[in-house]
Every structure is written in C-alpha cells, then in structure tokens.
Design a protein around this motif. Structure first.
Motif, PDB file in Angstrom:
ATOM      1  N   LYS A   1       0.831  -1.199   0.000  1.00 16.88           N
ATOM      2  CA  LYS A   1       0.000   0.000   0.000  1.00 16.88           C
ATOM      3  C   LYS A   1       0.871   1.256   0.000  1.00 16.88           C
ATOM      4  O   LYS A   1       0.596   2.211  -0.730  1.00 16.88           O
TER       5      LYS A   1
ATOM      6  N   ILE B   1       0.913   4.116  -2.927  1.00 15.68           N
ATOM      7  CA  ILE B   1       0.637   5.524  -2.626  1.00 15.68           C
ATOM      8  C   ILE B   1       1.820   6.387  -3.038  1.00 15.68           C
ATOM      9  O   ILE B   1       1.644   7.453  -3.644  1.00 15.68           O
TER      10      ILE B   1
ATOM     11  N   LYS C   1      -7.040   7.789  -2.466  1.00 15.24           N
ATOM     12  CA  LYS C   1      -8.202   7.665  -1.581  1.00 15.24           C
ATOM     13  C   LYS C   1      -8.669   6.219  -1.486  1.00 15.24           C
ATOM     14  O   LYS C   1      -9.002   5.730  -0.402  1.00 15.24           O
TER      15      LYS C   1
ATOM     16  N   ASN D   1      -6.324   4.168   0.704  1.00 13.48           N
ATOM     17  CA  ASN D   1      -6.438   4.521   2.117  1.00 13.48           C
ATOM     18  C   ASN D   1      -7.677   3.956   2.793  1.00 13.48           C
ATOM     19  O   ASN D   1      -7.748   3.908   4.013  1.00 13.48           O
TER      20      ASN D   1
END
Length: 50
Positions: free
Chosen positions: A6, A10, A46, A49
């Motif tokens: 992740k 990002i 987004k 997250n």
C-alpha cells in the motif's frame, strides 16, 4: 494488500501527481491529460487509504 505494498502504491501515485503539479507550475498551463492524471492519482490514493 500488505502494508508495504500500500505504501509503495501511494508513493507511486504521489510522485506522478507531483510531477504533473510541478510541470503545471513551471509552464503556467494545465493540459487536460495532466489534470486527468492528477485527479486519477488522488482517486487512487483515496481508494488505497480505505
């Protein structure tokens, strides 16, 4: 998705977004493709997250 995966995703989207924002600032213009890339990066960040 693991935590490190992740973070890497990002980071990738943030770098892409910053490149287009810097181009926009330097050239004093915003192309449709840059705007779409910036919006796309924000949307993907987004999603990750969540």
């Amino acid at each position: 998705m693991s935590r490190q995966t992740k973070i890497n995703a990002i980071e990738s989207f943030v770098i892409r977004m910053l490149i287009h924002l810097i181009k926009n600032q330097l050239e004093q213009r915003l192309t449709n493709s840059w705007a779409a890339s910036i919006r796309g990066s924000l949307i993907e960040i987004k999603k990750i997250n969540l």
